[in-house]
Design a protein around this motif. Structure first.
Motif, PDB file in Angstrom:
ATOM      1  N   ALA A   1      -6.448   1.451  -1.818  1.00  0.00           N
ATOM      2  CA  ALA A   1      -5.210   2.036  -1.314  1.00  0.00           C
ATOM      3  C   ALA A   1      -5.214   3.550  -1.459  1.00  0.00           C
ATOM      4  CB  ALA A   1      -4.017   1.439  -2.051  1.00  0.00           C
ATOM      5  N   ARG A   2      -5.752   4.047  -2.559  1.00  0.00           N
ATOM      6  CA  ARG A   2      -5.773   5.502  -2.802  1.00  0.00           C
ATOM      7  C   ARG A   2      -6.612   6.228  -1.749  1.00  0.00           C
ATOM      8  NH1 ARG A   2      -4.388   8.310  -7.205  1.00  0.00           N
ATOM      9  NH2 ARG A   2      -4.232   6.376  -8.413  1.00  0.00           N
ATOM     10  N   GLU A   3      -7.761   5.642  -1.397  1.00  0.00           N
ATOM     11  CA  GLU A   3      -8.595   6.288  -0.393  1.00  0.00           C
ATOM     12  C   GLU A   3      -7.889   6.353   0.955  1.00  0.00           C
ATOM     13  OE1 GLU A   3     -12.994   5.969   1.777  1.00  0.00           O
ATOM     14  OE2 GLU A   3     -12.381   4.460   0.283  1.00  0.00           O
TER      15      GLU A   3
ATOM     16  N   GLY B   1     -11.771  -3.338   3.119  1.00  0.00           N
ATOM     17  CA  GLY B   1     -11.363  -2.246   2.245  1.00  0.00           C
ATOM     18  C   GLY B   1     -11.955  -0.898   2.591  1.00  0.00           C
ATOM     19  N   ARG B   2     -12.847  -0.843   3.578  1.00  0.00           N
ATOM     20  CA  ARG B   2     -13.404   0.453   3.989  1.00  0.00           C
ATOM     21  C   ARG B   2     -12.407   1.222   4.852  1.00  0.00           C
ATOM     22  NH1 ARG B   2     -16.948   0.008   7.683  1.00  0.00           N
ATOM     23  NH2 ARG B   2     -16.523  -2.206   8.103  1.00  0.00           N
ATOM     24  N   VAL B   3     -12.468   2.546   4.805  1.00  0.00           N
ATOM     25  CA  VAL B   3     -11.669   3.387   5.683  1.00  0.00           C
ATOM     26  C   VAL B   3     -12.590   3.959   6.752  1.00  0.00           C
ATOM     27  CG1 VAL B   3     -10.228   5.454   5.859  1.00  0.00           C
ATOM     28  CG2 VAL B   3     -10.029   3.963   3.859  1.00  0.00           C
ATOM     29  N   GLU B   4     -12.260   3.682   8.005  1.00  0.00           N
ATOM     30  CA  GLU B   4     -13.084   4.129   9.121  1.00  0.00           C
ATOM     31  C   GLU B   4     -12.214   4.787  10.188  1.00  0.00           C
ATOM     32  OE1 GLU B   4     -16.289   3.991   9.253  1.00  0.00           O
ATOM     33  OE2 GLU B   4     -16.806   2.577   7.647  1.00  0.00           O
TER      34      GLU B   4
ATOM     35  N   GLY C   1       2.828  -3.848  -6.536  1.00  0.00           N
ATOM     36  CA  GLY C   1       2.152  -5.126  -6.716  1.00  0.00           C
ATOM     37  C   GLY C   1       0.644  -5.070  -6.615  1.00  0.00           C
ATOM     38  N   LEU C   2       0.064  -3.890  -6.464  1.00  0.00           N
ATOM     39  CA  LEU C   2      -1.383  -3.769  -6.329  1.00  0.00           C
ATOM     40  C   LEU C   2      -2.092  -4.061  -7.647  1.00  0.00           C
ATOM     41  CD1 LEU C   2      -1.605  -0.428  -4.279  1.00  0.00           C
ATOM     42  CD2 LEU C   2      -1.913  -2.746  -3.398  1.00  0.00           C
ATOM     43  N   ALA C   3      -3.177  -4.829  -7.571  1.00  0.00           N
ATOM     44  CA  ALA C   3      -4.026  -5.033  -8.737  1.00  0.00           C
ATOM     45  C   ALA C   3      -4.814  -3.747  -8.992  1.00  0.00           C
ATOM     46  CB  ALA C   3      -4.973  -6.203  -8.494  1.00  0.00           C
ATOM     47  N   GLU C   4      -5.265  -3.569 -10.223  1.00  0.00           N
ATOM     48  CA  GLU C   4      -5.986  -2.339 -10.560  1.00  0.00           C
ATOM     49  C   GLU C   4      -7.194  -2.131  -9.657  1.00  0.00           C
ATOM     50  OE1 GLU C   4      -5.349   0.208 -12.595  1.00  0.00           O
ATOM     51  OE2 GLU C   4      -3.394  -0.727 -12.879  1.00  0.00           O
ATOM     52  N   ALA C   5      -7.905  -3.220  -9.358  1.00  0.00           N
ATOM     53  CA  ALA C   5      -9.100  -3.105  -8.516  1.00  0.00           C
ATOM     54  C   ALA C   5      -8.748  -2.716  -7.085  1.00  0.00           C
ATOM     55  CB  ALA C   5      -9.871  -4.426  -8.525  1.00  0.00           C
ATOM     56  N   GLU C   6      -7.500  -2.965  -6.667  1.00  0.00           N
ATOM     57  CA  GLU C   6      -7.085  -2.653  -5.298  1.00  0.00           C
ATOM     58  C   GLU C   6      -6.577  -1.218  -5.140  1.00  0.00           C
ATOM     59  OE1 GLU C   6      -5.492  -7.054  -3.880  1.00  0.00           O
ATOM     60  OE2 GLU C   6      -4.142  -5.737  -5.010  1.00  0.00           O
TER      61      GLU C   6
ATOM     62  N   ILE D   1       0.835  -1.206   0.000  1.00  0.00           N
ATOM     63  CA  ILE D   1       0.000   0.000   0.000  1.00  0.00           C
ATOM     64  C   ILE D   1       0.869   1.255   0.000  1.00  0.00           C
ATOM     65  CG2 ILE D   1      -1.809   1.249   1.223  1.00  0.00           C
ATOM     66  CD1 ILE D   1      -2.498  -1.432   2.619  1.00  0.00           C
ATOM     67  N   TRP D   2       1.795   1.322   0.962  1.00  0.00           N
ATOM     68  CA  TRP D   2       2.607   2.535   1.110  1.00  0.00           C
ATOM     69  C   TRP D   2       3.500   2.774  -0.100  1.00  0.00           C
ATOM     70  CZ3 TRP D   2       0.717   5.287   4.842  1.00  0.00           C
ATOM     71  CH2 TRP D   2       0.182   4.674   5.978  1.00  0.00           C
ATOM     72  N   LEU D   3       4.025   1.692  -0.701  1.00  0.00           N
ATOM     73  CA  LEU D   3       4.960   1.824  -1.816  1.00  0.00           C
ATOM     74  C   LEU D   3       4.302   1.561  -3.166  1.00  0.00           C
ATOM     75  CD1 LEU D   3       8.107   0.108  -0.234  1.00  0.00           C
ATOM     76  CD2 LEU D   3       7.468   2.530  -0.225  1.00  0.00           C
ATOM     77  N   TRP D   4       2.965   1.307  -3.138  1.00  0.00           N
ATOM     78  CA  TRP D   4       2.194   1.146  -4.387  1.00  0.00           C
ATOM     79  C   TRP D   4       2.819   0.051  -5.248  1.00  0.00           C
ATOM     80  CZ3 TRP D   4      -2.193   3.751  -4.031  1.00  0.00           C
ATOM     81  CH2 TRP D   4      -3.012   3.888  -5.148  1.00  0.00           C
TER      82      TRP D   4
END
Length: 528
Positions: A462-464, A497-500, A453-458, A448-451
């Motif tokens: 991560a961006r949020e 995947g939600r941000v709370e 290996g993330l899949a496009e859907a992920e 997440i922090w280094l962006w």
């Protein structure tokens, strides 16, 4: 990295000379970012300079000429370490890899992130970073300087008897400091803004960030401070390190393992250590009971009042004077990975011995009394002694002592500078490295922090979550978008995947652990 699609990228560093790096390209030959690898920030720590403080590059140092530019397209030298082929080792490792965004820099230059890699201070290299996607598609746009630094015995050898005129403890931390100073003095030639430097690190890199921050605000005069903000990812201040007197036991064991006579003078012992091949040093350390070479309390880089300065408010007052915000947090399941790092045999005494490799005997005694008061494995709390080790280690390095640091800053008026987080989600690419049942374990959130290996859907998830970090690195006020309001609030990336924003459910337990481990005074206990 040079095997990836790229083209040469020349750069005029003015009085520092001319260099050539790479511009990395995507599959359609569009530029992703610029890269310069193995750029020296200090003179080689070789021969008589092994175990000495890093030496600055002289004022006349030039990297190359217009006709013969210095080629910086590889990676930093890899400090000798276990788990890496000896052929890849290089004690001449005081270099940095520099990643630069494509396009015109904003007014004043690109924000700068100095990123310190992790690895328990025993292993690791900045060459593992691949920031092409980070700089081309993540919400964070900045120059990244990733220094290599001396590790294990090469970076953290310590003794109370060695001559201080030709040796120094905490060399790995001094290397990091010099890399930070080099960045401040030279990053403008790469298009960076030297007055806008974020110091970031993961794991042992985060632990290093804390000590670098403390040095920058408590030792360096305000007008010479470099750090503008910090990111402490999955680690914290830790316990007060061993003193030089306490670490002498390790030094004696090292001499014995290497068959260096204790009857030799300290000067001759140091000479023998300098002439010992790197592979012999690394192999000897692997045989030792006290096999972890870490920072020590030398009252120069690491002061003996590390925790008193936090709890009495001195650290907070210095932080407030400089207005340095801190982004700090954890993964929900840190302990799974920690349990795999040189775990003890399945006994109480083995776990105690394992902890003694890292921490002072007095601290270990408190740890054992806190977690294992009956001298046995608590029924229903841990699956095994290995599991217990992982959870205890995670508490000491992260969960409990990070909360203690947060609390100390809050009660002393620096709470507005804190931005806390917790990661409970993991990307699919992590499955290649760790079992799914380990959840969001230590280092799983690097994707997440280094962006990386993330899949496009992920990427939307991560961006949020890290979107505000882009503004944080720029130097903007992010309190409103980060969302936390009090010391117990955490910005959480939930497992779905939600941000709370939630209250910290581990707060009371973490603070209780800290009280037992650090032994807060009566006033501090009253606050608790």
């Amino acid at each position: 990295m040079s095997s990836k699609p790229s083209r040469p990228y020349p750069l005029d560093l003015q009085f520092r000379g001319h260099i050539q790096g790479l511009t990395y390209l995507d599959t359609s030959s569009q530029p992703l970012c610029h890269y310069f690898g193995d750029v020296p920030y200090a003179l080689p720590p070789l021969g008589p300079f092994r175990f000495q403080k890093p030496r600055q590059l002289p004022p006349c140092y030039r990297y190359g000429t217009k006709r013969n530019p210095a080629i910086f397209t590889g990676g930093c030298g890899v400090c000798p370490q276990p788990g890496v082929d000896v052929k890849e080792w290089d004690e001449d490792c005081l270099q940095c890899n520099i990643w630069v965004p494509i396009g015109d820099a904003p007014e004043g230059g690109w924000p700068v992130m100095v990123y310190i890699h992790g690895g328990f201070l025993q292993y690791g290299t900045p060459n593992a970073l691949d920031l092409r996607a980070f700089l081309s598609s993540s919400p964070i746009k900045c120059i990244v300087v990733a220094p290599s630094y001396r590790l294990n015995i090469f970076g953290f050898l310590a003794s109370s008897t060695l001559p201080t005129t030709s040796y120094a403890p905490n060399l790995g931390f001094w290397d990091q400091r010099l890399a930070l100073e080099w960045t401040f003095q030279n990053i403008n030639y790469f298009g960076g803004n030297a007055s806008n430097i974020t110091l970031a690190g993961y794991s042992a890199g985060s632990h290093s960030v804390f000590h670098q921050l403390r040095y920058d605000i408590c030792v360096v005069p305000n007008e010479k401070g470099i750090i503008k903000r910090v990111m402490m990812l999955s680690n914290g201040p830790g316990l007060q390190p061993k003193s030089l007197e306490e670490v002498q036991e390790q030094f004696i064991e090292l001499l014995s393992t290497l068959h260096i006579p204790s009857t030799l003078s300290p000067t001759d012992q140091l000479s023998r250590l300098r002439s010992t091949p790197a592979r012999h040093l690394v192999h000897a350390v692997q045989k030792m009971a006290l096999h972890q070479f870490r920072g020590v309390t030398d009252n120069t880089f690491i002061h003996a009042a590390l925790w008193p300065d936090l709890t009495t408010g001195y650290f907070a007052s210095r932080l407030i004077a400089r207005q340095i915000p801190i982004l700090i947090g954890e993964c929900s399941d840190e302990h799974f990975v920690y349990a795999t790092y040189r775990p003890p045999s399945p006994t109480y005494s083995s776990l105690q011995s394992r902890l003694l490799a890292d921490y002072p005997a007095s601290s270990v005694a408190r740890v054992m009394k806190t977690y294992f008061p009956s001298g046995t494995l608590p029924v229903g709390k841990y699956n095994s002694w290995k599991d217990a080790f992982g959870r205890v280690y995670a508490d000491i390095q992260i969960h409990a002592l990070v909360r203690a640091m947060v609390h100390a800053l809050m009660v002393n008026g620096a709470g507005h500078l804190l931005h806390r987080y917790r990661v409970e989600w993991r990307a699919g690419c992590v499955d290649e490295k760790f079992p799914r049942k380990w959840g969001a374990t230590h280092t799983s959130d690097l994707a997440i922090w280094l962006w990386d290996g993330l899949a496009e859907a992920e990427k939307g998830i991560a961006r949020e979550f890290i979107g505000p970090v882009g503004e944080f690195v720029q130097g903007k006020e992010v309190s409103t978008v980060w969302g936390t309001q009090s010391e117990r609030d955490i910005r959480i990336l939930k497992s779905d995947g939600r941000v709370e924003i939630e209250s910290d459910g581990y707060w009371d337990e973490g603070m209780e652990v800290w009280r037992h481990l650090v032994g807060g005074d009566k006033e501090e206990k009253a606050k608790l």
